[in-house]
Design an enzyme around this catalytic site. Sequence first.
Site, PDB file in Angstrom:
ATOM      1  N   HIS A  75      49.973 -14.781  46.476  1.00 18.18           N
ATOM      2  CA  HIS A  75      48.635 -15.186  46.019  1.00 18.18           C
ATOM      3  C   HIS A  75      48.327 -14.638  44.622  1.00 18.18           C
ATOM      4  O   HIS A  75      47.508 -15.211  43.911  1.00 18.18           O
ATOM      5  CB  HIS A  75      47.586 -14.774  47.046  1.00 18.18           C
ATOM      6  CG  HIS A  75      47.594 -15.660  48.256  1.00 18.18           C
ATOM      7  ND1 HIS A  75      46.475 -16.288  48.749  1.00 18.18           N
ATOM      8  CD2 HIS A  75      48.615 -16.048  49.057  1.00 18.18           C
ATOM      9  CE1 HIS A  75      46.813 -17.022  49.808  1.00 18.18           C
ATOM     10  NE2 HIS A  75      48.103 -16.877  50.019  1.00 18.18           N
ATOM     11  N   ASP A  76      48.966 -13.546  44.238  1.00 21.47           N
ATOM     12  CA  ASP A  76      48.813 -13.091  42.851  1.00 21.47           C
ATOM     13  C   ASP A  76      49.688 -13.957  41.933  1.00 21.47           C
ATOM     14  O   ASP A  76      49.207 -14.485  40.926  1.00 21.47           O
ATOM     15  CB  ASP A  76      49.220 -11.619  42.732  1.00 21.47           C
ATOM     16  CG  ASP A  76      48.859 -11.048  41.366  1.00 21.47           C
ATOM     17  OD1 ASP A  76      47.772 -11.396  40.840  1.00 21.47           O
ATOM     18  OD2 ASP A  76      49.648 -10.259  40.821  1.00 21.47           O
ATOM     19  N   SER A  92      46.088  -9.712  38.645  1.00 21.58           N
ATOM     20  CA  SER A  92      44.698 -10.138  38.423  1.00 21.58           C
ATOM     21  C   SER A  92      43.915 -10.203  39.739  1.00 21.58           C
ATOM     22  O   SER A  92      42.697 -10.006  39.754  1.00 21.58           O
ATOM     23  CB  SER A  92      44.655 -11.503  37.724  1.00 21.58           C
ATOM     24  OG  SER A  92      45.238 -12.497  38.535  1.00 21.58           O
ATOM     25  N   HIS A 199      56.812 -17.086  56.485  1.00 19.59           N
ATOM     26  CA  HIS A 199      55.953 -17.171  57.675  1.00 19.59           C
ATOM     27  C   HIS A 199      56.681 -16.730  58.940  1.00 19.59           C
ATOM     28  O   HIS A 199      56.122 -16.764  60.022  1.00 19.59           O
ATOM     29  CB  HIS A 199      55.374 -18.589  57.798  1.00 19.59           C
ATOM     30  CG  HIS A 199      54.325 -18.882  56.766  1.00 19.59           C
ATOM     31  ND1 HIS A 199      53.825 -20.135  56.517  1.00 19.59           N
ATOM     32  CD2 HIS A 199      53.672 -18.060  55.888  1.00 19.59           C
ATOM     33  CE1 HIS A 199      52.924 -20.078  55.550  1.00 19.59           C
ATOM     34  NE2 HIS A 199      52.814 -18.829  55.143  1.00 19.59           N
ATOM     35  N   THR A 200      57.927 -16.280  58.794  1.00 21.90           N
ATOM     36  CA  THR A 200      58.630 -15.643  59.918  1.00 21.90           C
ATOM     37  C   THR A 200      58.056 -14.264  60.226  1.00 21.90           C
ATOM     38  O   THR A 200      58.252 -13.733  61.320  1.00 21.90           O
ATOM     39  CB  THR A 200      60.146 -15.522  59.628  1.00 21.90           C
ATOM     40  OG1 THR A 200      60.787 -14.966  60.773  1.00 21.90           O
ATOM     41  CG2 THR A 200      60.452 -14.622  58.444  1.00 21.90           C
TER      42      THR A 200
HETATM   43  C1  HEM Z   1      52.177 -24.170  51.007  1.00 20.95           C
HETATM   44  C2  HEM Z   1      52.157 -22.878  50.793  1.00 20.95           C
HETATM   45  C3  HEM Z   1      51.458 -21.925  51.714  1.00 20.95           C
HETATM   46  C4  HEM Z   1      50.349 -22.105  52.477  1.00 20.95           C
HETATM   47  C5  HEM Z   1      49.488 -23.336  52.604  1.00 20.95           C
HETATM   48  C6  HEM Z   1      50.138 -20.865  53.199  1.00 20.95           C
HETATM   49  C7  HEM Z   1      49.095 -20.632  54.056  1.00 20.95           C
HETATM   50  C8  HEM Z   1      48.918 -19.479  54.794  1.00 20.95           C
HETATM   51  C9  HEM Z   1      47.820 -19.245  55.694  1.00 20.95           C
HETATM   52  C10 HEM Z   1      46.682 -20.204  55.949  1.00 20.95           C
HETATM   53  C11 HEM Z   1      48.000 -18.031  56.236  1.00 20.95           C
HETATM   54  C12 HEM Z   1      47.102 -17.347  57.252  1.00 20.95           C
HETATM   55  C13 HEM Z   1      46.071 -16.487  56.550  1.00 20.95           C
HETATM   56  C14 HEM Z   1      45.103 -15.908  57.562  1.00 20.95           C
HETATM   57  O1  HEM Z   1      44.413 -16.691  58.198  1.00 20.95           O
HETATM   58  O2  HEM Z   1      45.065 -14.676  57.732  1.00 20.95           O
HETATM   59  C15 HEM Z   1      49.205 -17.488  55.693  1.00 20.95           C
HETATM   60  C16 HEM Z   1      49.728 -16.271  56.008  1.00 20.95           C
HETATM   61  C17 HEM Z   1      50.805 -15.725  55.384  1.00 20.95           C
HETATM   62  N1  HEM Z   1      51.494 -16.256  54.331  1.00 20.95           N
HETATM   63 FE1  HEM Z   1      51.377 -18.130  53.658  1.00 20.95          FE
HETATM   64  N2  HEM Z   1      51.117 -19.984  52.861  1.00 20.95           N
HETATM   65  C18 HEM Z   1      51.936 -20.576  51.950  1.00 20.95           C
HETATM   66  C19 HEM Z   1      53.013 -20.003  51.318  1.00 20.95           C
HETATM   67  C20 HEM Z   1      53.356 -18.684  51.438  1.00 20.95           C
HETATM   68  C21 HEM Z   1      54.330 -18.030  50.619  1.00 20.95           C
HETATM   69  C22 HEM Z   1      55.103 -18.691  49.481  1.00 20.95           C
HETATM   70  C23 HEM Z   1      54.395 -16.734  51.055  1.00 20.95           C
HETATM   71  C24 HEM Z   1      55.232 -15.605  50.542  1.00 20.95           C
HETATM   72  C25 HEM Z   1      56.296 -15.726  49.814  1.00 20.95           C
HETATM   73  C26 HEM Z   1      53.492 -16.611  52.162  1.00 20.95           C
HETATM   74  C27 HEM Z   1      53.343 -15.494  52.935  1.00 20.95           C
HETATM   75  C28 HEM Z   1      52.468 -15.381  53.980  1.00 20.95           C
HETATM   76  C29 HEM Z   1      52.434 -14.243  54.873  1.00 20.95           C
HETATM   77  C30 HEM Z   1      53.404 -13.074  54.872  1.00 20.95           C
HETATM   78  C31 HEM Z   1      51.366 -14.452  55.736  1.00 20.95           C
HETATM   79  C32 HEM Z   1      50.911 -13.545  56.881  1.00 20.95           C
HETATM   80  C33 HEM Z   1      49.828 -12.582  56.455  1.00 20.95           C
HETATM   81  C34 HEM Z   1      49.384 -11.748  57.651  1.00 20.95           C
HETATM   82  O3  HEM Z   1      50.077 -11.714  58.666  1.00 20.95           O
HETATM   83  O4  HEM Z   1      48.320 -11.140  57.544  1.00 20.95           O
HETATM   84  N3  HEM Z   1      52.866 -17.802  52.352  1.00 20.95           N
HETATM   85  N4  HEM Z   1      49.741 -18.399  54.807  1.00 20.95           N
END
Ligand code: HEM
Length: 363
Positions: A75-76, A92, A199-200
């Site tokens: 997100h950064d 930022s 997302h694993t």
């Molecule tokens: C199309 C791109 C992406 C979308 C739409 C997306 C969307 C989301 C959403 C909606 C969540 C849940 C947030 C919450 O409700 O707490 C999430 C969690 C997460 N995302 Fe993504 N994501 C994307 C790409 C990425 C990328 C590129 C990474 C890292 C390289 C990433 C890493 C993570 C991680 C680690 C979590 C878990 C955070 C937690 O467990 O608190 N995501 N993502």
Amino acid sequence: MALTGLLCAVLALAAVQIVNAVPQHNKRFACADGHITSNEVCCQLFPLVDQLQSDLFDGGECGEEAHESLRLTFHDAIGFSPTKGGGGADGSIIVFSDIETAFHANGGIDDIVDAQKQFMASHNVTINPGDFIQLAGAVGVSNCPGAPRLEFLFGRPPPAAASPDLLIPEPFDTIDTILARFSDAGFNASEVVALLGSHTVAAADTIDTTIPGTPFDSTPGLFDTQVFIEVQMRGILFPGTGGNQGEVESPVPGEIRLQSDSEVNFPTINSRTACDWQSFANNQAGFQTAFRAAMQKMAIIGHDRNSLVDCSDVIPVPNPLPATAGPHLLPDTIQGDIEQACATAPFPVLAALPGPATSVAPV
Ligand code: HEM
């Protein structure tokens, strides 16, 4: 003649100094505390990594803070566009947190932004926030068995301004919108699939607020390939209330599925990513390599690689997956529960874990 010789000697010395100024991967430097690294400036990071492990990651766990720190690296960094502005991986989101945490796509990110800000203040951290975010993400991921050891480059300058809004993909965006946004930031479709493998080790708090901490796969503490398998299983239920923006049905109670993850592997919507997604289902080594390479690129969005120093040797070496882990179908499911998405190769044949169907536990 003598003057020419002197000139040559001066030029040769200058050349040696220039070469020495460039980080050399094969150079070894002994820090005062005994750590060995490729560049003296990296020495200051070893104690910081120890503090991150003890005070942010609960002693080195692949838990919520590690997951959130990985999400924060994205997100950064993705706050960059050649036409719309933003400094990329510049910190930022921490420095201008009042502005950026209010963006819709940053829902739930304020917890880890606050935690990292407090950590930096209470531990007197002197490195810039852009470096800190990527360092914390790489250290956090190293706590997840099965993860690759990520690269860490050091030396990002402080951010000049907040990122513009609307650069971070949303789970309800169409696949075309998502791929276009990543392409604008320099990533092809294969790299997007590799990055989404993050997302694993992930859970959602804000998609369905009645069930915070609901993971995207059944093994959120392991950096394995289950997310590529489970997102491709037929969706049959909503783990909570259902009807939430950006959510589609998942295959098992306690597990949540993002619409965006689902679209990436759905053939009629997107033939550009379905086969890449499937290819990782039983290819741990391939996933590790692709994820590391894509993260390497993402972590320096907005920066010239040559302006940074390679301090990767401060990142702990992750444990391999436990012997009991490995690609599998969920208990009480069959191969036919997989929705074939790739048009050119069959989904790999996998066995289901023994036992009755079980609910996935929250993180
Ligand atoms: C199309 C791109 C992406 C979308 C739409 C997306 C969307 C989301 C959403 C909606 C969540 C849940 C947030 C919450 O409700 O707490 C999430 C969690 C997460 N995302 Fe993504 N994501 C994307 C790409 C990425 C990328 C590129 C990474 C890292 C390289 C990433 C890493 C993570 C991680 C680690 C979590 C878990 C955070 C937690 O467990 O608190 N995501 N993502």
